[in-house]
Structure formats: structure tokens, C-alpha cells
Write an enzyme that holds these catalytic residues in place. Structure first.
Site, mmCIF file in Angstrom:
data_model
loop_
_atom_site.group_PDB
_atom_site.id
_atom_site.type_symbol
_atom_site.label_atom_id
_atom_site.label_comp_id
_atom_site.label_asym_id
_atom_site.label_seq_id
_atom_site.Cartn_x
_atom_site.Cartn_y
_atom_site.Cartn_z
ATOM 1 N N ASP A 1 15.590 0.911 -28.712
ATOM 2 C CA ASP A 1 16.342 0.877 -27.459
ATOM 3 C C ASP A 1 16.066 -0.441 -26.751
ATOM 4 O O ASP A 1 14.999 -1.040 -26.921
ATOM 5 C CB ASP A 1 15.949 2.050 -26.556
ATOM 6 C CG ASP A 1 16.870 2.178 -25.362
ATOM 7 O OD1 ASP A 1 18.031 2.598 -25.554
ATOM 8 O OD2 ASP A 1 16.444 1.845 -24.241
ATOM 9 N N SER B 1 19.033 -0.650 -14.963
ATOM 10 C CA SER B 1 18.487 0.637 -15.381
ATOM 11 C C SER B 1 17.009 0.550 -15.731
ATOM 12 O O SER B 1 16.323 1.573 -15.769
ATOM 13 C CB SER B 1 19.273 1.179 -16.584
ATOM 14 O OG SER B 1 19.343 0.217 -17.626
ATOM 15 N N HIS C 1 15.689 -0.929 -23.555
ATOM 16 C CA HIS C 1 14.897 -0.824 -22.328
ATOM 17 C C HIS C 1 13.408 -1.005 -22.622
ATOM 18 O O HIS C 1 12.933 -0.712 -23.720
ATOM 19 C CB HIS C 1 15.094 0.545 -21.671
ATOM 20 C CG HIS C 1 16.477 0.766 -21.164
ATOM 21 N ND1 HIS C 1 17.444 1.434 -21.890
ATOM 22 C CD2 HIS C 1 17.073 0.388 -19.999
ATOM 23 C CE1 HIS C 1 18.567 1.482 -21.186
ATOM 24 N NE2 HIS C 1 18.370 0.853 -20.038
#
Length: 491
Positions: free
Chosen positions: A186, A278, A188
């Protein structure tokens, strides 16, 4: 891609490499089984990762056709179930245009006039922060030293050319740092990545003038559940190759003030504000704002927006009452490196909105031109510099504001006409999750000398289709202003 070739009737255990295994041993099952089941031999399951990404994933043309897919060009396997994007994760170059740093300096200067300093959190790429997880082949082809040096150079350019505060995040780059900065599949960062970044921010901010005057308190961080991360890279890999990866599970951390003290029920606003993506939004569960509070020992107002990209939460916050009535001492601006606009025009579009928002657009200022128009299909004249006298409305000195009657309007397309014969198509857009209230603000174009010196003739708006419900817009043109020109009401 790791695929599981067996169907299990028992609970799965997630391994560190992303594979899924069944019961590890018959002894473990027998120990947990009721007495009636211990007489029979427990079955044994042998689950192993079977394969890598399919050849389809290695074809760059596979990712053509959409901006979303092109961001994943080209997926490659890493170690321990990791995936990397060769384009974004393994870059050694950081495309921050010179002119965009000039524009950032304008924003920094405008904020300083109102007592606010920018602290920039410019996140590094995944390959730079987790090179241990590259395969030997990818590690040999990836010039880590070049990436590290260019990243450090970009941080320094932001300090010197943009006039913002940038902590030394390049010091976090370490091939053997002992934790994963990012998730395996991912884009993030993990809670550990957020924590170490927050500590680097705090080390820098504690030394800044004005920080010691902020009210301090103690915070404590604790676990509060588990997050299951399927991963954006993982989803694309599954779409391209089929099969399925297991979820990556990590603890969720939350940070609370010691003794339960908080801002709830008080009227004061924090002097440190976090704007970001985010990675910073509380919805993500990475606890960046919490780690900042614990490391800095001060309250943080977190206005980050998932899906807001580079500019969304900043533009939303600058237009808010929270900022206009109480400018903070520090704005911490978090953005992944790949979200930073890579063209001068894209960056200029952001800053020509952000700079006038620092002083709340045309609010509190006399409107030189102003008109409310009920919009219809076809060409709508909004403003006209005429009527018997042409005013010397030179582009470098003025800004525009548009307020739609429908607060859900997120796109503006207008034409700005000049007496010189030039015309600008002014197109502004807010992301889906950014609430702009139907309001748009932008300086008249001044990034080129011919526009900066041109006299505006008028502003029009062309609608290809009739609005589905009555829609009006109030357009204003006013002078660009400094904080000293604000009225007491807008303060």
C-alpha cells in the site's frame, strides 16, 4: 503473486510475508480441541506461497488508459510479499519546478504576515524508505544513493527557495532501520512511519522561535484495535493477475491527553494545525496527528482530508472561520512527494487560490466590479469593465471571487477577457471530499508579464446545458490585499 491453493475450514493465520497458512501443527489443534475430538488425528495443512506477479503485470501497456492505472506502472515483486511501483516507488528524481517554489514562497510570506509559519512534510518514496524489501535484482538497479541525495537536495531547495521550514527527513533513510516505513502493498505509511516522521518534525519545531509560547501538556499513546490493510498495490496486482493476497494487519494507535484534558468544551483554537492527505486524516488509522501531539506536547487541530490530494485540505482550512479568526502559529503541511504538482501551471493554479485565501478573498474588501447572475444555458456575462469608463484593472493587482447559490458546486469554468485581445480559460476544481461551499477565489493571472500587465475587460461563463435547478453566481473583482487591509469582522 502469492496465491493459496487450498480451501481451509479452519481459521487462517496471516504470515509476515503475506501468505495465508492453515493450522500450523496437529499438536496445536489437539491442544485446543474438545476431549471428544482428541482421539482422532488432526489433519495437517501445508500452505506455501506458490508464485510471483504474472507476466501481464510487467507489460507497461497494461497500465495505459487511465491516470489511476498509470500511477502503478510497473508493478514488481519485492521480498517478504512486498510490491513496488517502478515509476513512483523507485524514482531517483523529484520534480519540483523552480517556479512552484517561488509561488510557495509567496504563500509562506502571506502567512507570515498573519503570524503563521509553514512546516513542510514532504514524504519520500517507498523504495527510498524500505530498500531492504527490494529483491536483489531490483536493489542492484535502484540507485539508492542518488535517490537519497536528490531527496535531500529537494528538501534544501524548499528551505532556501520557498522559505518554509523542512525537517531533515533524509536522516530517516536507512537500509537497516528495523521497522517498515510503509505498508508492504500500500502507498500509505505505517504507524511506525508516521511516528518517526512526527518525531523528526518535533525535533525541528521545538527549536523554532514562538513554539515555547504555545501551551504545553502531556499526551500518551496506546493501542485501540487492529487495522486490516488490503493495499492499493495489492488490489491492482489482483486485478491484473487474479488470485488473492492476504490482508496485512497492524495495530491501531490513538493518542490522548494525560488526565483526559482536551479541547472539548473550550473556545480556544490550537496554535498548531495539520493539513494533509489520507496519511494524516484520522480515518486512516496511522495516528500522525496523535504522534505529533505526543512528540510536541501541544494540541493539534487536524483538518486533513482523505482524497484531498496536495491542496484540498489547505484551501479548505484557509477559507474557514477557524483560520480567519485565529491564524495559528504553525501549519504542518503533509504531502506525499508524488502528490506535489510536477508542472509549473499545476502548481500556480494552487497558489493563485491559496495566497488570496490567506486574507479571505474579497471578503472585507471593496468590490471594484460585482454582479449576481441567474445562470442559463449559453454564454453568461458576469463582469464588464466598461459602461462609459474603462478602469485600469491590471491583472497583477486584482483577484476574482465567485459564490454559487448551490454550495455543492465544485467546478468552475470561466473566461477572463483582456483589452489586449488575450483570453484565459479559468478552470478550478475541488476534490470530491473537499467542502468549498460553492466558493471559488483566484488571483488574475500574473505568472507571465503579458498577463500581469494586461487590463481586464470582462468575465463570462459558458454553460453547455441548462442547470437542472435554479442556479445563480455572484462574481466579484477586488484588489489583492494584505492582512493589514482586513476589517475587524473578517479577523
Amino acid at each position: 503473486m502469492h496465491r493459496i491453493l487450498l480451501t481451509f475450514l479452519v481459521a487462517a493465520i496471516v504470515l509476515s510475508d503475506g501468505a495465508v497458512a492453515g493450522t500450523p501443527s496437529s499438536e496445536a489443534v489437539e491442544a485446543a480441541a474438545p476431549p471428544a475430538l482428541k482421539a482422532t488425528q488432526a489433519p495437517k495443512y501445508n500452505a506455501k506461497p506458490c508464485c510471483t506477479l504474472c507476466p501481464h503485470a510487467a507489460d507497461p501497456q497494461t497500465y495505459a488508459g487511465s491516470k489511476f492505472m498509470s500511477d502503478f506502472r510497473v508493478l514488481v515483486d519485492g521480498r517478504h510479499g512486498w510490491l513496488f511501483r517502478t515509476g513512483l516507488d523507485l524514482t531517483t528524481q523529484f520534480n519540483v519546478p523552480d517556479e512552484s517554489l517561488v509561488q510557495m514562497h509567496r504563500l509562506s510570506d502571506a502567512l507570515r504576515q498573519r503570524g503563521t509559519q509553514i512546516v513542510m512534510v514532504y514524504q519520500p518514496p517507498r523504495g527510498l524508505m524500505d530498500p531492504d524489501e527490494l529483491t536483489p535484482q531490483e536493489r542492484r538497479s535502484y540507485n539508492l544513493e542518488s535517490a537519497r541525495n536528490n531527496y535531500a537536495s529537494t528538501l534544501q531547495r524548499m528551505r532556501t527557495e520557498a522559505g518554509v521550514i523542512v525537517p531533515p527527513f533524509d536522516r530517516l533513510v536507512d537500509e537497516h532501520k528495523g521497522y517498515d516505513y510503509y505498508f508492504r502493498r500500500d502507498h500509505h505509511w505505517t504507524a511506525a512511519g508516521a511516528k518517526h516522521t512526527a518525531e523528526a518534525v518535533a525535533d525541528t519545531m521545538r527549536k523554532l522561535p514562538g513554539f515555547s509560547t504555545i501551551p504545553h501538556k502531556q499526551f500518551v499513546t496506546h493501542t485501540n484495535g487492529v487495522i486490516g490493510k488490503p493495499g492499493t498495490l495489492q488490489k491492482v496486482a489482483e486485478q491484473l493477475c487474479g488470485g488473492a493476497y492476504s490482508m496485512q494487519y497492524e495495530p491501531i494507535y490513538v493518542t490522548d491527553p494525560v488526565g483526559g484534558d482536551s479541547l472539548l468544551g473550550t473556545t480556544s483554537q490550537p496554535d498548531v494545525v495539520l493539513v494533509g492527505t489520507s496519511n494524516s486524516d484520522t480515518l486512516g488509522g496511522y495516528n500522525f496527528a496523535g504522534y505529533l501531539e505526543q512528540s510536541l506536547g501541544v494540541d493539534i487541530l487536524n483538518v486533513s482530508i482523505t482524497g484531498g490530494s496536495f491542496e484540498g485540505s489547505l484551501l479548505h482550512y484557509l477559507a474557514s472561520k477557524e483560520y480567519q479568526q485565529h491564524p495559528p502559529k504553525f501549519i504542518i503541511w503533509e504531502t506525499p512527494y508524488q502528490d506535489y504538482p510536477d508542472s509549473e501551471q499545476s502548481a500556480y493554479k494552487v497558489y493563485r487560490q491559496a495566497v488570496p485565501l490567506v486574507n479571505n478573498g474579497c471578503k472585507g474588501k471593496a468590490a471594484i466590479l460585482s454582479r449576481t447572475v441567474n445562470l442559463r444555458q449559453g454564454n453568461n456575462e458576469l463582469l464588464f469593465n466598461g459602461g462609459g469608463a474603462i478602469r485600469p484593472l491590471v491583472g497583477r493587482n486584482y483577484q476574482l471571487e465567485f459564490q454559487f447559490s448551490d454550495p455543492g458546486v465544485k467546478d468552475l469554468a470561466a473566461e477572463v477577457w483582456y483589452f489586449s485581445g488575450m483570453k484565459e480559460s479559468l478552470k478550478l476544481h475541488f476534490k470530491q471530499y473537499v467542502d468549498n461551499g460553492g466558493r471559488f477565489i483566484a488571483e488574475l493571472r500574473s505568472d507571465r508579464p503579458d498577463y500581469a500587465a494586461a487590463t481586464v475587460m470582462g468575465v463570462t461563463m459558458l454553460l453547455d446545458q441548462a442547470p437542472t435547478k435554479p442556479l445563480s453566481v455572484t462574481a466579484q473583482l477586488c484588489e489583492r490585499g494584505s492582512s493589514s487591509q482586513l476589517t475587524a469582522q473578517t479577523r
